[in-house]
Structures are given as structure tokens and as C-alpha cells.
Design an enzyme around this catalytic site. Sequence first.
Site, PDB file in Angstrom:
ATOM      1  N   HIS A  43      33.987  73.737  10.705  1.00  0.00           N
ATOM      2  CA  HIS A  43      34.328  72.340  10.963  1.00  0.00           C
ATOM      3  C   HIS A  43      33.698  71.835  12.266  1.00  0.00           C
ATOM      4  O   HIS A  43      34.216  70.919  12.898  1.00  0.00           O
ATOM      5  CB  HIS A  43      35.855  72.177  10.986  1.00  0.00           C
ATOM      6  CG  HIS A  43      36.486  72.564   9.688  1.00  0.00           C
ATOM      7  ND1 HIS A  43      36.738  71.675   8.676  1.00  0.00           N
ATOM      8  CD2 HIS A  43      36.862  73.780   9.221  1.00  0.00           C
ATOM      9  CE1 HIS A  43      37.259  72.319   7.644  1.00  0.00           C
ATOM     10  NE2 HIS A  43      37.350  73.602   7.961  1.00  0.00           N
ATOM     11  N   HIS A  47      30.964  67.337   9.380  1.00  0.00           N
ATOM     12  CA  HIS A  47      31.313  68.367   8.399  1.00  0.00           C
ATOM     13  C   HIS A  47      32.151  67.788   7.267  1.00  0.00           C
ATOM     14  O   HIS A  47      32.685  66.684   7.360  1.00  0.00           O
ATOM     15  CB  HIS A  47      32.081  69.509   9.078  1.00  0.00           C
ATOM     16  CG  HIS A  47      33.411  69.084   9.625  1.00  0.00           C
ATOM     17  ND1 HIS A  47      33.559  68.498  10.855  1.00  0.00           N
ATOM     18  CD2 HIS A  47      34.665  69.146   9.086  1.00  0.00           C
ATOM     19  CE1 HIS A  47      34.832  68.217  11.072  1.00  0.00           C
ATOM     20  NE2 HIS A  47      35.528  68.603  10.003  1.00  0.00           N
ATOM     21  N   ASP A  49      35.375  68.691   4.633  1.00  0.00           N
ATOM     22  CA  ASP A  49      36.543  69.534   4.397  1.00  0.00           C
ATOM     23  C   ASP A  49      36.644  69.892   2.922  1.00  0.00           C
ATOM     24  O   ASP A  49      36.531  69.021   2.053  1.00  0.00           O
ATOM     25  CB  ASP A  49      37.830  68.810   4.791  1.00  0.00           C
ATOM     26  CG  ASP A  49      37.980  68.631   6.291  1.00  0.00           C
ATOM     27  OD1 ASP A  49      37.205  69.250   7.052  1.00  0.00           O
ATOM     28  OD2 ASP A  49      38.881  67.869   6.696  1.00  0.00           O
ATOM     29  N   HIS A  53      41.054  73.794   2.837  1.00  0.00           N
ATOM     30  CA  HIS A  53      41.280  73.654   4.282  1.00  0.00           C
ATOM     31  C   HIS A  53      42.758  73.397   4.576  1.00  0.00           C
ATOM     32  O   HIS A  53      43.325  73.963   5.519  1.00  0.00           O
ATOM     33  CB  HIS A  53      40.414  72.510   4.808  1.00  0.00           C
ATOM     34  CG  HIS A  53      40.535  72.237   6.272  1.00  0.00           C
ATOM     35  ND1 HIS A  53      40.602  73.234   7.216  1.00  0.00           N
ATOM     36  CD2 HIS A  53      40.587  71.063   6.958  1.00  0.00           C
ATOM     37  CE1 HIS A  53      40.689  72.696   8.421  1.00  0.00           C
ATOM     38  NE2 HIS A  53      40.694  71.391   8.293  1.00  0.00           N
ATOM     39  N   HIS A 151      45.553  64.648   5.227  1.00  0.00           N
ATOM     40  CA  HIS A 151      44.589  65.552   4.592  1.00  0.00           C
ATOM     41  C   HIS A 151      45.067  65.958   3.198  1.00  0.00           C
ATOM     42  O   HIS A 151      44.299  65.894   2.224  1.00  0.00           O
ATOM     43  CB  HIS A 151      44.406  66.815   5.441  1.00  0.00           C
ATOM     44  CG  HIS A 151      43.411  66.686   6.543  1.00  0.00           C
ATOM     45  ND1 HIS A 151      43.748  66.241   7.795  1.00  0.00           N
ATOM     46  CD2 HIS A 151      42.079  66.942   6.587  1.00  0.00           C
ATOM     47  CE1 HIS A 151      42.677  66.243   8.571  1.00  0.00           C
ATOM     48  NE2 HIS A 151      41.648  66.663   7.856  1.00  0.00           N
ATOM     49  N   GLU A 163      34.015  64.242   8.313  1.00  0.00           N
ATOM     50  CA  GLU A 163      34.497  63.932   9.661  1.00  0.00           C
ATOM     51  C   GLU A 163      33.391  64.064  10.700  1.00  0.00           C
ATOM     52  O   GLU A 163      32.414  64.776  10.506  1.00  0.00           O
ATOM     53  CB  GLU A 163      35.670  64.861  10.011  1.00  0.00           C
ATOM     54  CG  GLU A 163      36.874  64.638   9.103  1.00  0.00           C
ATOM     55  CD  GLU A 163      37.961  65.680   9.233  1.00  0.00           C
ATOM     56  OE1 GLU A 163      39.143  65.322   9.062  1.00  0.00           O
ATOM     57  OE2 GLU A 163      37.634  66.860   9.496  1.00  0.00           O
TER      58      GLU A 163
END
Length: 202
Positions: A43, A47, A49, A53, A151, A163
Site C-alpha cells: 500500500h 495503490h 486495495d 485488505h 473500506h 488511494e
Amino acid sequence: MFYDVTRALTEDILIFPGGDPTPVFRQEDHGEYLLSLLSLSTHTGTHIDAPSHYLKNDQSIDLVDPASLIGRCRVLDLGEQTAITRADLEGQVEEADRLLFRTWFSGETAFDPEFPHLTLDAASFLVEQGISCVGIDSPSIEAYDGDGSVHRTLLRNEVAIIELLDLSGVPEGDYYMAALPLRLKGLDGSPARVILSDQPIS
């Protein structure tokens, strides 16, 4: 025209404290060629996710559907907004497939715990609207003191998360996006290269 909205990955790139280690790069001269060794989190930098995660399941980054990461994309300029709510997004996401949020954090090089983020009602709204991918220019889609619910709401509904983008040079509007993570088998995320174009990417 192409826009590279990926942050340059360097040893001094801002990291999320308490989780991500400081990246370390070492280049070796082997006479006929150079070889670099990297030590970094999945991360680090710009990156993507994987569902695993936060859901801690078998939906790793190599299994994320590329269809959610390639295609039409809308950049929304949210200015000085920090907590991005449903009300901030209503009327702006119709007919959008993928969304990238440009905020005051684009181009920032130091971590700020008050970084822009989605609230839970905003995340739920994006799921209702059928958004397949959401990206932000801050270190996380969720507040620094969040409990993971933003998330989990997105990832549970197969919304890809990008992100730490850099959207500072991109005007608000509709684009075509290609955002590809490394094919890291079984892992929870990956650094990615994210490109926008004002013409279809082919």
C-alpha cells in the site's frame, strides 16, 4: 492528451503512519547491468486495495476484475472538502462508472491526519449508484480514525479502491482511465500506475 496521476514512488514518499514501513530502494551495479532491490508495503504510494485488505477473504489483488479499473472515469474537484458526504456527491455522479476525487491534498508531500476521506453515507451512496471504482488523492478513502466500515462497504460490493493519486494537474471532467496493479498472487493490494486520457485508451 494523457495524464499520469500516479505519485512518483521514492524512498521519501509519504506513508500511512503505524502501518506502512518506509520504502527502501537499493541499486546494485553488476558491471554489465544495474539491478535494484525494493522493500515496500503493498500500500505504498499510489495503490489499489484488494477486498482481502479489509475483508480478510480470498479476494486478493490478482483477482480484482480489470473491467473495474479500465474505462470511462469522472474526476470531481471537491476543493477544500475534508469529510466527503453523500450530499457532496448527489447530482454529480449520474452516468458515471468510475470516480476519482480531486481535493486539496493533491500534490501534498507530508502526512496530515486531517486528510480528505469518504464518510460512510457517501460510500453507501456510491454503492447504490453502481460505481465500480473510486479513487482519491489522499492516503486513504477512509478517515484516519475510521473503523474500516467505509473500506468494507465498498470492497464488499466489489468497488475497487485507488488511494494516494495526484490529480493536481487534471481538470474536473470525464476521462478514460487505465489503472493496473501488479499481479501479486494472494496479496491484499499493490502499487499501481494510473493513467487518464481525454480520448479512449486503445
